[in-house]
Design a protein around this motif. Structure first.
Motif, short mmCIF file in Angstrom:
data_model
loop_
_atom_site.label_atom_id
_atom_site.label_comp_id
_atom_site.label_asym_id
_atom_site.label_seq_id
_atom_site.Cartn_x
_atom_site.Cartn_y
_atom_site.Cartn_z
N ILE A 63 64.06 25.50 15.58
CA ILE A 63 62.73 25.84 15.73
C ILE A 63 62.02 26.23 14.51
CG2 ILE A 63 63.00 26.60 18.18
CD1 ILE A 63 62.97 29.67 17.02
N TRP A 64 62.74 26.44 13.34
CA TRP A 64 62.06 26.64 11.90
C TRP A 64 63.21 26.25 11.27
CZ3 TRP A 64 62.92 29.26 7.34
CH2 TRP A 64 61.67 29.29 6.66
N HIS A 65 62.90 25.64 10.02
CA HIS A 65 63.90 25.30 9.08
C HIS A 65 63.38 25.22 7.66
CE1 HIS A 65 67.69 23.30 8.11
NE2 HIS A 65 66.83 22.82 6.87
N PHE A 66 64.11 25.73 6.55
CA PHE A 66 63.71 25.49 5.35
C PHE A 66 65.25 25.40 4.39
CE2 PHE A 66 62.99 26.59 0.83
CZ PHE A 66 61.94 25.96 0.65
N GLN A 67 64.84 24.32 3.51
CA GLN A 67 66.07 24.01 2.99
C GLN A 67 65.59 23.52 1.53
OE1 GLN A 67 68.93 21.50 5.03
NE2 GLN A 67 69.63 20.52 3.10
N GLY A 81 63.23 19.37 -4.38
CA GLY A 81 62.05 19.46 -3.61
C GLY A 81 62.75 20.42 -2.42
N SER A 82 62.12 20.26 -1.30
CA SER A 82 62.46 21.01 0.08
C SER A 82 62.50 20.23 1.47
CB SER A 82 61.83 22.32 0.05
OG SER A 82 60.25 21.90 0.48
N ILE A 83 63.28 20.68 2.49
CA ILE A 83 62.94 20.03 3.68
C ILE A 83 62.39 21.38 4.61
CG2 ILE A 83 63.75 19.09 5.67
CD1 ILE A 83 65.90 18.11 3.93
N PHE A 84 61.37 21.24 5.19
CA PHE A 84 60.75 22.39 5.98
C PHE A 84 60.41 21.73 7.68
CE2 PHE A 84 56.74 24.68 6.82
CZ PHE A 84 57.30 25.91 7.01
N LYS A 85 60.58 22.60 8.43
CA LYS A 85 60.20 22.47 9.85
C LYS A 85 59.44 23.86 10.07
CE LYS A 85 61.79 21.41 14.63
NZ LYS A 85 60.88 20.22 14.78
N PRO A 86 58.26 23.69 10.38
CA PRO A 86 57.37 25.05 10.47
C PRO A 86 57.39 25.53 11.84
CG PRO A 86 55.88 23.01 10.29
CD PRO A 86 57.26 22.57 10.05
N SER A 87 57.71 24.82 12.95
CA SER A 87 57.68 25.43 14.24
C SER A 87 58.55 24.66 15.09
CB SER A 87 56.13 25.43 14.63
OG SER A 87 55.61 23.91 14.98
N PRO A 88 58.72 24.96 16.21
CA PRO A 88 59.46 23.94 17.40
C PRO A 88 58.93 22.78 17.65
CG PRO A 88 59.09 26.29 18.26
CD PRO A 88 58.18 26.15 17.05
N LEU A 89 57.66 22.35 17.58
CA LEU A 89 57.10 21.32 17.84
C LEU A 89 56.70 20.61 16.61
CD1 LEU A 89 54.91 22.05 21.03
CD2 LEU A 89 57.24 20.93 20.97
N GLY A 90 56.75 21.30 15.46
CA GLY A 90 56.31 20.83 14.32
C GLY A 90 57.26 19.50 13.64
N MET A 91 56.58 18.74 12.90
CA MET A 91 57.36 17.63 11.89
C MET A 91 58.21 18.33 11.09
SD MET A 91 56.09 14.81 13.55
CE MET A 91 55.76 13.49 12.34
N TRP A 92 59.27 17.41 10.64
CA TRP A 92 60.04 17.72 9.57
C TRP A 92 59.34 17.21 8.27
CZ3 TRP A 92 64.71 20.10 9.59
CH2 TRP A 92 65.40 20.39 10.93
N ILE A 93 59.17 18.03 7.39
CA ILE A 93 58.25 17.69 6.20
C ILE A 93 59.14 17.81 4.87
CG2 ILE A 93 56.44 18.23 4.66
CD1 ILE A 93 55.07 19.71 7.48
N THR A 94 59.21 16.77 4.04
CA THR A 94 59.86 16.68 2.94
C THR A 94 58.90 16.80 1.69
OG1 THR A 94 61.80 15.39 3.55
CG2 THR A 94 61.53 15.41 1.65
N HIS A 95 59.15 17.76 0.84
CA HIS A 95 58.47 17.94 -0.19
C HIS A 95 59.16 17.71 -1.42
CE1 HIS A 95 56.83 20.67 2.65
NE2 HIS A 95 55.56 20.48 1.96
N GLN A 96 58.40 16.95 -2.55
CA GLN A 96 59.06 16.66 -3.69
C GLN A 96 58.59 17.64 -4.64
OE1 GLN A 96 58.02 13.12 -5.48
NE2 GLN A 96 60.13 13.05 -6.76
N ARG A 97 59.26 18.32 -5.59
CA ARG A 97 59.00 19.33 -6.73
C ARG A 97 58.52 18.56 -7.92
NH1 ARG A 97 61.95 20.59 -10.73
NH2 ARG A 97 60.95 21.95 -12.16
N ARG A 98 57.27 18.94 -8.44
CA ARG A 98 56.55 18.09 -9.51
C ARG A 98 56.20 19.25 -10.39
NH1 ARG A 98 53.46 13.33 -6.37
NH2 ARG A 98 55.37 12.28 -5.58
#
Length: 129
Positions: A63-67, A81-98
């Motif tokens: 339901i929530w994830h940060f890695q 970068g990071s992988i993030f899921k902000p809520s149970p229905l939220g999308m998995w978002i991959t961020h790149q660190r710059r």
């Protein structure tokens, strides 16, 4: 944890199943779970019941994830970068660190989003584009 159990009765899966059954229709929240299938000490949790353990582990949904994403085999730096899921229905978002210019810090830019947690190759491909 399955990987450090001694004897068949020491696995977390049995007690966790009992707690889930006792909870009935109420949600069960696990913090930082690792229910992945592992070879256990002394081979106690080998093939017997393996599919049942895998099915039970897969019945939980994040339901929530940060890695953080970092190069394997190193410490936690450099973070790529990071992988993030902000809520149970939220999308998995991959961020790149710059890095910002002139050592001005860093920024995390969204480069990939989807309904499923991204695989390593997808992440690396998104970082290269």
């Amino acid at each position: 944890a399955p990987q450090s159990m001694v004897g068949v009765d020491s696995s977390i899966i049995g007690p966790l199943k009992e707690m889930v059954q006792a909870a009935g229709d109420r949600p069960v929240i696990l913090i930082n779970p690792d229910l992945s299938d592992k070879v256990s000490a002394q081979g106690q949790q080998n093939v017997r019941g393996r599919q049942d353990r895998i099915d039970f582990a897969n019945s939980f949904k994040p339901i929530w994830h940060f890695q953080n994403i970092y190069v394997s085999g190193t410490s936690y730096f450099p973070i790529l970068g990071s992988i993030f899921k902000p809520s149970p229905l939220g999308m998995w978002i991959t961020h790149q660190r710059r890095d910002l210019v002139n050592n001005g810090g860093e920024v995390y830019v969204p480069v990939l989003a989807g309904e499923e947690m991204p695989e390593g190759e997808q992440i690396l491909d998104s970082f290269e584009s």
